[in-house]
Scaffold this motif. Structure first.
Motif, PDB file in Angstrom:
ATOM      1  N   ARG B 422       0.835  -1.206   0.000  1.00  0.00           N
ATOM      2  CA  ARG B 422       0.000   0.000   0.000  1.00  0.00           C
ATOM      3  C   ARG B 422       0.865   1.249   0.000  1.00  0.00           C
ATOM      4  O   ARG B 422       0.565   2.226  -0.672  1.00  0.00           O
ATOM      5  CB  ARG B 422      -0.927  -0.005   1.221  1.00  0.00           C
ATOM      6  CG  ARG B 422      -2.043  -1.053   1.101  1.00  0.00           C
ATOM      7  CD  ARG B 422      -3.202  -0.765   2.046  1.00  0.00           C
ATOM      8  NE  ARG B 422      -4.275  -1.713   1.795  1.00  0.00           N
ATOM      9  CZ  ARG B 422      -4.500  -2.813   2.524  1.00  0.00           C
ATOM     10  NH1 ARG B 422      -3.725  -3.090   3.566  1.00  0.00           N
ATOM     11  NH2 ARG B 422      -5.483  -3.622   2.209  1.00  0.00           N
ATOM     12  N   LYS B 423       1.946   1.180   0.751  1.00  0.00           N
ATOM     13  CA  LYS B 423       2.824   2.351   0.850  1.00  0.00           C
ATOM     14  C   LYS B 423       3.476   2.674  -0.509  1.00  0.00           C
ATOM     15  O   LYS B 423       3.540   3.836  -0.910  1.00  0.00           O
ATOM     16  CB  LYS B 423       3.900   2.068   1.906  1.00  0.00           C
ATOM     17  CG  LYS B 423       4.712   3.279   2.328  1.00  0.00           C
ATOM     18  CD  LYS B 423       5.481   2.941   3.611  1.00  0.00           C
ATOM     19  CE  LYS B 423       6.529   3.984   3.930  1.00  0.00           C
ATOM     20  NZ  LYS B 423       7.243   3.685   5.191  1.00  0.00           N
ATOM     21  N   VAL B 424       3.911   1.650  -1.209  1.00  0.00           N
ATOM     22  CA  VAL B 424       4.576   1.926  -2.493  1.00  0.00           C
ATOM     23  C   VAL B 424       3.557   2.390  -3.533  1.00  0.00           C
ATOM     24  O   VAL B 424       3.866   3.218  -4.399  1.00  0.00           O
ATOM     25  CB  VAL B 424       5.408   0.713  -2.984  1.00  0.00           C
ATOM     26  CG1 VAL B 424       4.568  -0.333  -3.691  1.00  0.00           C
ATOM     27  CG2 VAL B 424       6.547   1.177  -3.885  1.00  0.00           C
ATOM     28  N   LEU B 425       2.328   1.896  -3.428  1.00  0.00           N
ATOM     29  CA  LEU B 425       1.289   2.352  -4.363  1.00  0.00           C
ATOM     30  C   LEU B 425       0.965   3.825  -4.114  1.00  0.00           C
ATOM     31  O   LEU B 425       0.720   4.585  -5.056  1.00  0.00           O
ATOM     32  CB  LEU B 425       0.030   1.493  -4.239  1.00  0.00           C
ATOM     33  CG  LEU B 425       0.192   0.012  -4.614  1.00  0.00           C
ATOM     34  CD1 LEU B 425      -1.113  -0.738  -4.413  1.00  0.00           C
ATOM     35  CD2 LEU B 425       0.696  -0.152  -6.046  1.00  0.00           C
ATOM     36  N   ASP B 426       1.000   4.225  -2.829  1.00  0.00           N
ATOM     37  CA  ASP B 426       0.818   5.649  -2.507  1.00  0.00           C
ATOM     38  C   ASP B 426       1.948   6.483  -3.087  1.00  0.00           C
ATOM     39  O   ASP B 426       1.722   7.544  -3.669  1.00  0.00           O
ATOM     40  CB  ASP B 426       0.803   5.857  -0.982  1.00  0.00           C
ATOM     41  CG  ASP B 426      -0.574   5.560  -0.403  1.00  0.00           C
ATOM     42  OD1 ASP B 426      -1.523   5.383  -1.207  1.00  0.00           O
ATOM     43  OD2 ASP B 426      -0.689   5.489   0.842  1.00  0.00           O
ATOM     44  N   MET B 427       3.180   5.979  -2.906  1.00  0.00           N
ATOM     45  CA  MET B 427       4.351   6.729  -3.390  1.00  0.00           C
ATOM     46  C   MET B 427       4.236   7.040  -4.878  1.00  0.00           C
ATOM     47  O   MET B 427       4.565   8.115  -5.327  1.00  0.00           O
ATOM     48  CB  MET B 427       5.635   5.917  -3.172  1.00  0.00           C
ATOM     49  CG  MET B 427       6.246   6.042  -1.811  1.00  0.00           C
ATOM     50  SD  MET B 427       7.551   4.797  -1.617  1.00  0.00           S
ATOM     51  CE  MET B 427       8.931   5.591  -2.454  1.00  0.00           C
ATOM     52  N   CYS B 664       9.788   3.107  -7.736  1.00  0.00           N
ATOM     53  CA  CYS B 664       9.553   3.312  -6.309  1.00  0.00           C
ATOM     54  C   CYS B 664       9.646   1.974  -5.586  1.00  0.00           C
ATOM     55  O   CYS B 664       9.201   0.949  -6.116  1.00  0.00           O
ATOM     56  CB  CYS B 664       8.166   3.901  -6.066  1.00  0.00           C
ATOM     57  SG  CYS B 664       7.958   5.522  -6.788  1.00  0.00           S
ATOM     58  N   ALA B 665      10.202   1.989  -4.397  1.00  0.00           N
ATOM     59  CA  ALA B 665      10.342   0.750  -3.631  1.00  0.00           C
ATOM     60  C   ALA B 665      10.106   1.014  -2.153  1.00  0.00           C
ATOM     61  O   ALA B 665      10.533   2.039  -1.630  1.00  0.00           O
ATOM     62  CB  ALA B 665      11.737   0.167  -3.834  1.00  0.00           C
TER      63      ALA B 665
END
Lengths: 283, 793
Positions: B422-427, B664-665
């Motif tokens: 979820r965090k990388v999709l936000d990034m 992004c990672a």
């Protein structure tokens, strides 16, 4: 590693270089920047008995105007071609091509003449010299002769240069004002040889033009596209240019970058791209 | 200050950036000779005879050696990976081949000469009469009955098989809403360290001591291997690892050249150096990766995967003493990675061929498992019409379900996969990507977004292995003047673990890092340890350092409390001081306490502590299980870092070329000691991953000739060919290590494999392009586009 011994000569005049070449009986190699010869020797693909450097021979480098022609010394480094104002004004294709050669270090060592005599089928200057209608000036102890670029390349890494001859100058006709030109290439990583490359010139008025392609056969090929664009550089005209490029690439061969079919297809793509770009620039 | 969690530059920067590092090729002892190797030009051949006369007669040649002398005087090379303990077949591999060559580049003879050019020329003058044999270069052909045998006495070309089962796959397939079958193919590639393999052997007969300088990752195991192969005592060998210009697993022993050089130095009693050329390393420096993974999955229409059958066929090249073939085992071990699939069957066929043996390479087979699972999740999304991220979220092992036992017996320690994704999709603003994609398409640009999910188990510990163990040692010594020396059993290939270990010790002792010196890579001075691989240097080495430093801390707190006349529990340490908690102005300096222990051990403050301030401690990772269960399964990886990546690419559909627009990672390797160096490591991993996914390829022809023997043909990306990387860390601490660390060194190489396939397919979604095979060269992508259009272009 170069484990074979060889003689090394650094003549100070062209005559001295020519006589050393003559004496070697065909077993000498001339070295300019060494960007191709040294790897060939390291890999054991070339083992000359003597290496004759042209780096101390005066007068073999630089770009001069000679009427309607640019006279470019064989020892002119890529970096000079990339940055020289005369090149930028009269033969910008050469500057465009020079940008792609190797990396910064290679561009400060390697030379125009070295690339042409090495004649790698995908080298950047080969289609450029064809499209510009360049002439190659060769000197031997017997005298000077001039060969059209389109007749110079005979096969993979094979040219019409003969034993005892030194490529001394490349003569490039200045592009008329209002011409358009474009050089583009397909490559995998920066600094590597192109898979396919293409150079186009469209003359002022956009009625005449030519495109040269590299990497699509043993030698670069040139197509006169004037008939296709005479009535305008339309999508249809570009499709005909593509078809002509596809046909001209009939001797494409496969390698690690793709099979013959792919190379031929890329001839189609790149011919169209450079003609479109050159036409957009032409007036 | 506290050091853990601080992104500081490496302690080695000053020396290395100044060009003052010392590498093997920098050593030039007086009287040094050079070794050159003659390698097999054939993939499979019998040696009829060898004529060394011409070589011996060349001026400057000191000695010429062939396999006959080696077989008569040396043992076969000691295995880096105990094949018998793993139920696999082994071979007697000699430092020079006495009878039969099995791959192009195998060592056949060697010359020692006064200079390297003479050595090379003389090696090339050795004449070998070969009887060419039929090679086998394709793993599936090698599995067929009647195929040429790489090792005739084996009876087949199978090195090892595994067959793991859980649940009832047949039932899952029978009850599925849908099934998908397919294959993913990972090609052969390898790491390309800037410094090739290099060794210097120097024998002192008066001390009976062979000093072996090696560009290696594992000095102590290397000493064992040399001792066993040469049949001499370990104590007669000192292995020193100077600076190493990149390892990536490929500098793990044991190569033929290592014991060969050691033998020759002892025999000739002169220092001899061997530095591999690039072509030699590409031919014989260890390959990796070549695997085909066939799969069938059963899924429900809500996107849940209920069953998986996977068959891994690995082409591990010719059998050898190197540890590379273990990568195929690890691929099968990792499936189905971070997904909770109740019914599985995973089979492995590790197949030998007449190609270069595998050696370890960053990723060590884990990457192929994640790559296959990424392709599977994308395919399930396509078939169910669900979003690719949603399918992953519905199948992840959940954070509360750890420790989680996978079908292979792997015991996953911890993680929070949904949070990282979820965090990388936000990034990358995944939600708004379709609008961006549509806008670009109007301009004729083909953008695509892809997801890659990486699971990279670390801290490899294999049964009865000399090399692969879930433990390591560290000595911490406080000197009388208050400076600290750390000696580690782990080593650094240039990745900066010395800095992180110093940070750990600095915090534990409350001493400033300027007062710490780290010594690594010397079997005579450092505690026994296994060196560097499997991202273990902080997991094992850092934990050992923590435990050793803690022992000294307790001792120094005791002395400090006496000096301060308070109870030890009331004293804390920081900033080179021991101080009263809550009243930091009441302190004694670190230096004063050290001095008291050394200079006043009969005095009041240090009377009841043991003299000296030195502790050697070993850390053993508790999350390893070597007792096999009823299926013969065991748990060999204790630590499970993971990562979610999201990549945006722009594809040129006319040429098949693509470029990465954003990368992004979100990486989770537990507690990060040094975020700056962790991130630097990740950047390297990403580039190697992109290199593997799209550029690097070791190509053999059918006769077993390697066609990519220079960097002109073996295409590596450089800085200008890769994007800027956007990295965020997530910290799910390991429950098993003192600091919660999990290891970061190998991470990064996997995400690009599935992530780029996913992104390119997404960019060309309306053309229905399918990518199943790497590398993603322009011609391969172009062919996939052609195939999707029925081959008409």
């Amino acid at each position: 590693m170069i484990s074979r011994e060889y003689e090394f000569h650094a003549p100070k005049t062209l005559n001295e270089a020519l006589s050393l070449l003559e004496k070697s009986g065909g077993n000498a190699k001339l070295i300019a920047g060494g960007m191709s010869l040294v790897p060939m020797m390291t890999l054991g693909l070339a083992h000359p008995d003597a290496v004759i450097s042209l780096n101390k021979v005066p007068g073999l480098d630089g770009v001069k105007e000679d009427g309607g022609v640019l006279a470019i010394g064989a020892m002119t480094r890529h970096h000079v071609l990339k940055t020289n104002p005369l090149i930028a004004q009269h033969a910008p294709l050469l500057a465009e091509a020079a940008k792609y050669v190797g990396d910064v270090q290679v561009r400060h060592r390697g030379t125009l003449g070295g690339v042409l005599v090495h004649a790698d089928p995908a080298a950047d200057y080969l289609p450029v010299c064809l499209a510009l209608g360049a002439q190659i000036k060769l000197q031997s102890a017997k005298g000077v002769r001039t060969v059209e670029a389109r007749d110079f390349f005979k096969d993979i890494m094979t040219t019409s240069i003969e034993d005892g001859e030194i490529l001394v100058e490349v003569r490039v006709p200045k592009l008329p004002a209002g011409s358009g030109s474009s050089y583009q290439r397909l490559h995998r990583v920066e600094g590597n040889y192109a898979i396919v490359n293409a150079a186009a010139v469209v003359e002022p008025g956009k009625k005449k033009g030519r495109v040269a392609l590299g990497g699509v056969g043993p030698t670069p090929v040139m197509i006169d596209v004037s008939a296709h664009i005479a009535s305008g550089v339309s999508d249809d005209a570009l499709r005909r240019v593509s078809d002509a490029a596809f046909a001209a690439a009939e001797n494409a061969y496969g390698d690690l970058n793709g099979d013959a079919k792919y190379k031929q297809a890329m001839a189609r793509v790149y011919a169209q791209r450079v003609v479109r770009a050159a036409a957009a620039q032409a007036q | 200050m506290k050091y853990i969690g601080t992104g500081m530059t490496s302690l080695t920067n000053r020396q290395l950036a100044a060009g003052k590092g010392t590498f093997v090729a920098d050593y030039k002892p007086e009287g040094m000779l050079h070794m050159a190797v003659l390698r097999s030009p054939y993939a499979s051949a019998r040696i009829r005879s060898i004529d060394t006369k011409a070589a011996e007669q060349m001026p400057g040649v000191v000695y010429v050696i062939t396999g006959q002398e080696v077989a008569a005087n040396m043992n076969p090379i000691f295995e880096a990976y105990d094949t018998a303990a793993m139920g696999a077949k082994g071979v007697k591999w000699y430092a020079l081949v006495p009878e039969r060559v099995r791959f192009v580049g195998e060592c056949v003879a060697a010359v020692v000469a006064e200079d390297k050019w003479t050595a090379r020329a003389a090696a090339d003058a050795i004449e070998v009469d070969y009887e060419e044999l039929q090679p086998v270069t394709d793993p599936e052909k090698a599995m067929e009955p009647g195929a040429p045998l790489v090792e005739p006495e084996w009876g087949d070309n199978i090195l090892v098989t595994r067959d793991f089962r859980s649940g009832d796959p047949d039932k899952a397939f029978a009850e599925a809403d849908g099934t998908i079958s397919g294959v993913v193919k990972q090609h052969r590639y390898t790491g390309a360290a800037i410094e090739p393999r290099a060794y210097l052997a120097n024998y002192d007969p008066y001390q009976d001591l062979l000093t072996f300088h090696a560009s290696t990752q594992n000095p102590h195991p290397m000493r064992v291997f040399l001792a066993e192969t040469l049949g001499i005592p370990e104590t007669s060998i000192r292995v020193i690892q100077p600076h190493v210009g990149g390892g990536f697993g490929l500098k793990i022993p044991t190569f033929q050249e290592e014991p060969l050089l050691a033998y020759l130095a002892r025999k000739l009693q002169r220092p001899i150096r061997f530095v591999a050329e690039r072509t030699e390393d590409l031919l014989a420096g260890g390959h990796a990766r070549e695997e085909r993974l066939y799969y069938e999955v059963a899924y429900k229409k809500d996107g849940t995967v209920t069953g998986l059958r996977a068959k891994v066929i690995a082409d591990v090249g010719a059998p050898s003493a190197l540890c590379g073939w273990g990568q195929s085992f690890v691929t099968s071990y990792c499936i189905p990675t971070c997904y909770k699939i109740p019914n599985n069957r995973v089979q492995l066929f590790s197949v030998v061929t007449n190609k270069c043996p595998w050696n370890a390479y960053r990723g060590y087979g884990k990457e192929a498992a994640s790559f296959m699972m990424d392709r599977i999740m994308d395919n399930v999304a396509r078939e169910t019409g669900l979003d690719r991220a949603e399918v992953r979220l519905r199948n992840y092992i959940q954070p509360h379900e750890f420790p989680y036992s996978q079908v292979s017996g792997a015991m996953l320690d911890s993680g929070d996969y949904p949070k990282a994704l979820r965090k990388v999709l936000d990034m990358i603003d995944y939600e708004n990507f379709p609008a961006m994609q549509a806008a670009a398409r109007k301009e004729g640009r083909y953008l695509g977004i892809g997801i890659g999910q990486e699971l990279t188990p670390e801290g490899c510990s294999m049964p009865r292995s000399t090399l692969l163990g879930g433990w390591d040692g560290c000595t911490v010594r406080v000197n009388p003047s208050g400076q600290v020396t750390i000696l580690t059993g782990v080593t650094s290939p240039g990745s900066g673990n010395e800095t992180a270990i110093a940070q750990i010790v600095a915090d534990e002792l409350g001493v400033s890092i300027d007062h710490i010196k780290v010594i690594q890579g010397d079997t005579d001075t450092c505690p026994y340890g296994l060196g560097n691989y499997s991202s273990r240097s902080i997991i094992m080495g850092g934990s050992a350092a923590k435990v050793a430093a803690n022992e000294l801390r307790e001792k120094m707190l005791k002395v400090a409390s006496k000096l301060l006349e308070v109870a030890p529990d009331d004293v804390d340490a920081e900033d080179d001081k021991f101080f009263l908690k809550g009243a930091p102005t009441r302190f004694v300096t670190f230096k004063e306490v050290a001095s008291t222990v050394y200079r006043d051990c009969h005095g009041k403050a240090a009377f009841d502590v043991e003299p000296g301030l030195e502790a050697t401690r070993y850390f053993k990772h508790p999350n390893v299980y070597h007792q096999p269960d009823t299926q013969g399964r065991f748990s060999s990886y204790p630590s499970w870092p993971n990562q979610a990546v999201a990549i945006i690419v722009e594809v040129d559909p006319e040429t098949g070329k693509f470029k990465i627009v954003r990368y992004c990672a979100v990486h989770d390797s537990g507690v990060v000691i040094n975020p700056l160096l962790a991130e630097a490591n990740l950047h390297g991993g990403f580039v190697q991953g992109i290199g593997g996914a799209a550029f690097e390829h070791l190509v053999y022809d059918e006769s077993g000739q390697l066609l990519t023997t220079t960097f002109m043909d073996y295409t590596c990306p450089t800085a200008v060919d890769v994007p800027s990387f956007e990295v965020a860390h997530q910290e799910t601490p390991s429950p098993f290590t003192p600091l919660g660390t999990k290891g970061v060194g190998e991470s990064g190489v996997t995400g690009p494999l599935g992530g780029l396939c996913s992104a390119i397919e997404n960019a060309l979604a309306d053309r229905n392009v399918r990518l199943t095979e790497l590398p993603l060269t322009p011609s391969r992508v172009w062919e996939a586009i052609s195939a999707a259009q029925g081959g008409n272009r």
